[in-house]
Design an enzyme around this catalytic site. Structure first.
Site, mmCIF file in Angstrom:
data_model
loop_
_atom_site.group_PDB
_atom_site.id
_atom_site.type_symbol
_atom_site.label_atom_id
_atom_site.label_comp_id
_atom_site.label_asym_id
_atom_site.label_seq_id
_atom_site.Cartn_x
_atom_site.Cartn_y
_atom_site.Cartn_z
ATOM 1 N N GLU A 134 37.425 35.602 43.836
ATOM 2 C CA GLU A 134 38.661 35.230 43.160
ATOM 3 C C GLU A 134 39.895 35.464 44.014
ATOM 4 O O GLU A 134 39.963 36.417 44.789
ATOM 5 C CB GLU A 134 38.808 36.064 41.891
ATOM 6 N N CYS A 149 46.999 37.319 45.996
ATOM 7 C CA CYS A 149 46.070 38.460 46.012
ATOM 8 C C CYS A 149 44.705 37.946 46.461
ATOM 9 O O CYS A 149 44.092 37.107 45.806
ATOM 10 C CB CYS A 149 46.010 39.047 44.607
ATOM 11 N N CYS A 156 31.404 45.031 45.724
ATOM 12 C CA CYS A 156 31.956 46.189 46.435
ATOM 13 C C CYS A 156 30.883 47.265 46.504
ATOM 14 O O CYS A 156 30.116 47.442 45.561
ATOM 15 C CB CYS A 156 33.181 46.714 45.677
ATOM 16 N N GLY A 213 36.649 43.778 46.396
ATOM 17 C CA GLY A 213 36.113 44.395 47.603
ATOM 18 C C GLY A 213 37.030 45.399 48.273
ATOM 19 O O GLY A 213 38.198 45.531 47.924
ATOM 20 N N GLU A 214 36.453 46.121 49.233
ATOM 21 C CA GLU A 214 37.197 47.123 49.987
ATOM 22 C C GLU A 214 37.477 46.538 51.383
ATOM 23 O O GLU A 214 36.563 46.465 52.226
ATOM 24 C CB GLU A 214 36.368 48.417 50.071
ATOM 25 N N SER A 245 45.236 47.009 50.538
ATOM 26 C CA SER A 245 44.962 48.108 49.613
ATOM 27 C C SER A 245 43.591 48.700 49.914
ATOM 28 O O SER A 245 42.604 47.978 50.020
ATOM 29 C CB SER A 245 44.997 47.587 48.174
ATOM 30 N N SER A 267 44.820 53.399 46.944
ATOM 31 C CA SER A 267 44.392 53.554 45.557
ATOM 32 C C SER A 267 44.126 55.029 45.321
ATOM 33 O O SER A 267 43.006 55.511 45.497
ATOM 34 C CB SER A 267 43.129 52.724 45.308
ATOM 35 N N LEU A 268 45.163 55.751 44.949
ATOM 36 C CA LEU A 268 45.061 57.209 44.839
ATOM 37 C C LEU A 268 44.426 57.610 43.503
ATOM 38 O O LEU A 268 43.386 58.245 43.464
ATOM 39 C CB LEU A 268 46.455 57.830 45.018
ATOM 40 N N HIS A 269 45.095 57.299 42.423
ATOM 41 C CA HIS A 269 44.566 57.433 41.057
ATOM 42 C C HIS A 269 44.350 58.856 40.555
ATOM 43 O O HIS A 269 44.157 59.064 39.361
ATOM 44 C CB HIS A 269 43.274 56.638 40.856
HETATM 45 N N1 SAH Z 1 39.117 48.106 47.087
HETATM 46 C C1 SAH Z 1 40.506 48.171 47.315
HETATM 47 C C2 SAH Z 1 41.240 46.898 46.982
HETATM 48 C C3 SAH Z 1 40.818 46.176 45.745
HETATM 49 S S1 SAH Z 1 41.061 47.015 44.200
HETATM 50 C C4 SAH Z 1 41.112 49.337 46.568
HETATM 51 O O1 SAH Z 1 40.434 49.940 45.747
HETATM 52 O O2 SAH Z 1 42.266 49.641 46.843
HETATM 53 C C5 SAH Z 1 42.755 46.576 43.867
HETATM 54 C C6 SAH Z 1 43.463 47.477 42.859
HETATM 55 O O3 SAH Z 1 43.050 47.193 41.519
HETATM 56 C C7 SAH Z 1 43.199 48.947 43.111
HETATM 57 O O4 SAH Z 1 44.389 49.708 43.095
HETATM 58 C C8 SAH Z 1 42.345 49.272 41.931
HETATM 59 O O5 SAH Z 1 42.407 50.597 41.674
HETATM 60 C C9 SAH Z 1 42.904 48.407 40.838
HETATM 61 N N2 SAH Z 1 42.035 48.294 39.679
HETATM 62 C C10 SAH Z 1 40.693 48.269 39.680
HETATM 63 N N3 SAH Z 1 40.210 48.206 38.411
HETATM 64 C C11 SAH Z 1 41.279 48.186 37.602
HETATM 65 C C12 SAH Z 1 41.432 48.123 36.176
HETATM 66 N N4 SAH Z 1 40.387 48.064 35.355
HETATM 67 N N5 SAH Z 1 42.688 48.122 35.674
HETATM 68 C C13 SAH Z 1 43.754 48.157 36.499
HETATM 69 N N6 SAH Z 1 43.670 48.223 37.844
HETATM 70 C C14 SAH Z 1 42.445 48.242 38.403
HETATM 71 FE FE1 SF4 Z 2 35.808 48.677 45.129
HETATM 72 FE FE2 SF4 Z 2 38.513 48.907 45.015
HETATM 73 FE FE3 SF4 Z 2 37.059 48.441 42.790
HETATM 74 FE FE4 SF4 Z 2 36.920 50.831 43.980
HETATM 75 S S1 SF4 Z 2 38.756 49.879 43.023
HETATM 76 S S2 SF4 Z 2 35.159 49.638 43.190
HETATM 77 S S3 SF4 Z 2 37.069 50.248 46.127
HETATM 78 S S4 SF4 Z 2 37.265 47.067 44.536
#
Ligand code: SAH
Ligand code: SF4
Length: 411
Positions: A134, A149, A156, A213-214, A245, A267-269
């Site tokens: 996508e 995006c 992943c 993906g990463e 990201s 992506s700290l979280h």
């Molecule tokens: N793998 C990389 C890039 C793709 S994820 C990464 O993790 O940074 C892109 C963003 O979408 C990340 O910040 C991820 O944390 C966020 N994301 C993933 N699942 C989500 C969800 N269910 N709701 C909101 N954001 C989400």
């Molecule tokens: Fe992969 Fe990013 Fe989703 Fe984590 S947030 S599973 S690294 S795509």
């Protein structure tokens, strides 16, 4: 225990870039196992999209053509957006035909294209082997521009517990042609060729590598694609307009900063290793302290080009005011902004989005500490284009999303 207030709770690992070299090799070797198929049609014609200038030169040499032809082709492919050799008017007809017999200028196929009521547009692109990924265009609400995006992998390998993509196994890496192709096909859709000269913004003015993906686990293909996109004689997007990201692949972050100089989003979280170990499992390998050190030495970060810390707001999990204060302490001294992301639920996910009041409280603490902390508005919810909602089970995801959307609505 709190990783911020007790930074010694976990043994520190030396993260000097040279000690990361072995790790980088290991990551590259693993990426190769998931390599994309060759960018070639069944009839043997080679796709010129995704090849470096040098590769185009050597392809041309094989058919007895001089290097300056590569420059001409580059202009037609990446500046004009031409896909048909017959349109390349600076190239004589016999050579056009010779090129067409041997090469193509490809685009991914479009399985679906949907435009949301908020004008977000989402494509499900289909590649030659039938795999799909996508791409989403997110227009800026205030200006005539927006971000594309882009996905870097199908699936992943990581399995962040809040992410729908994380429930899909890695199928394969996307190739450079497929990564560049997402952006080019998005441009086709908005009729945005030829490329503007210089840094003139267009509707499709920035790229965020935040799709499936990463990207740092597919670094070589991503880097090749970004070099093509940044090339001044083609699409010519500035590195300042590209953000990658990552969930925190520390050894590749240094490389990305040195070689590409694009913006970084992390992506700290979570601010605590115990929690981050759980929700972003890659943290077990590269814990918060190492990640922060890599951010502090990221070459492309400055006050003008800040690192974005993405923080998904999960109700009762990571959204307390104490965590907001710890977050501020953790990133102090780093040129940074914080992107607070309302959690987008999907079927089977255990989390709930934070309440709008809690989001506002959290954002205020971060803001009062001097960091911009925009709340990322979920966009394109009606077409399932919001973060973390990916192609599989899209109908079911949509129902769950709608049911939960009241709580998640932005402040
Ligand atoms: N793998 C990389 C890039 C793709 S994820 C990464 O993790 O940074 C892109 C963003 O979408 C990340 O910040 C991820 O944390 C966020 N994301 C993933 N699942 C989500 C969800 N269910 N709701 C909101 N954001 C989400
Ligand atoms: Fe992969 Fe990013 Fe989703 Fe984590 S947030 S599973 S690294 S795509």
């Amino acid at each position: 225990m709190n990783a911020v207030t007790h930074p010694t709770a976990r043994p520190r690992i030396n993260t000097a870039p040279d000690l990361n070299a072995d790790e980088r090799e290991r990551i590259r070797a693993k990426a190769a196992l998931f390599a994309p198929p060759p960018a070639m049609l069944p009839d043997g014609r080679r796709d010129l999209v995704g090849l470096s200038r040098e590769e185009i030169i050597s392809e041309l040499a094989e058919i007895g053509e001089k290097p300056f032809r590569a420059k001409q082709l580059w202009h037609w492919i990446y500046h004009q957006g031409a896909t048909d050799f017959a349109r390349m008017s600076s190239i004589a007809r016999p050579l056009q035909e010779k090129l067409a017999a041997r090469f193509v200028v490809g685009r991914p196929g479009i399985t679906t294209e949907q435009t949301s009521t908020d004008e977000t547009r989402k494509w499900l692109f289909r590649f030659r082997d039938g795999q799909e990924a996508e791409t989403v265009y997110i227009p800026d609400r205030r200006e005539d521009r927006g971000a594309v995006c882009i996905s870097s992998q199908v699936g992943c390998t990581l399995s962040c517990t809040f992410c729908h993509t994380g429930t899909q196994k890695l199928v394969r890496n996307l190739g450079a042609a497929e990564i560049v192709g997402q952006f080019m096909a998005a441009r086709d859709s908005y009729n945005e060729w030829p490329s503007p000269k210089g840094d003139t913004p267009r509707l499709l003015s920035t790229i965020v590598l935040m799709g499936m993906g990463e990207p740092l686990y597919n670094y070589d293909n991503v880097a090749k694609a970004m070099r093509i996109i940044m090339d001044g004689e083609g699409i010519a997007l500035s590195r300042r307009r590209i953000t990658l990201s990552t969930s925190g692949v520390v050894p590749m972050m240094d490389r990305c900063g040195e070689e590409l100089g694009i913006n970084l989003a992390i992506s700290l979280h979570s601010v605590r290793n115990d929690l981050r170990d759980e929700i972003v499992p890659l943290n077990r390998k590269y814990p918060i302290e190492e990640l922060m050190e890599a951010c502090r030495r990221y070459p492309a970060a400055s006050n003008a080009r800040r690192i974005t810390f993405e923080y998904i707001m999960l109700r009762g999990v990571n959204d307390s005011e104490a965590e907001a204060r710890d977050l501020v302490r953790l990133i102090r001294g780093i040129p940074a902004k914080v992107n607070l992301i309302p959690f987008n639920p999907w079927p089977g996910s255990d989390f709930k989005p934070s309440t709008r009041e809690q989001l506002a409280r959290f954002a205020k603490i971060v803001m009062d500490a001097g960091f911009a902390s925009p709340i990322r508005m979920p966009r394109g919810r009606d077409i399932l284009a919001a973060c973390g909602q990916l192609k599989t089970e899209s109908q079911r995801a949509r129902r769950a999303e709608n049911a939960a959307s009241e709580d998640a609505s932005p402040v």
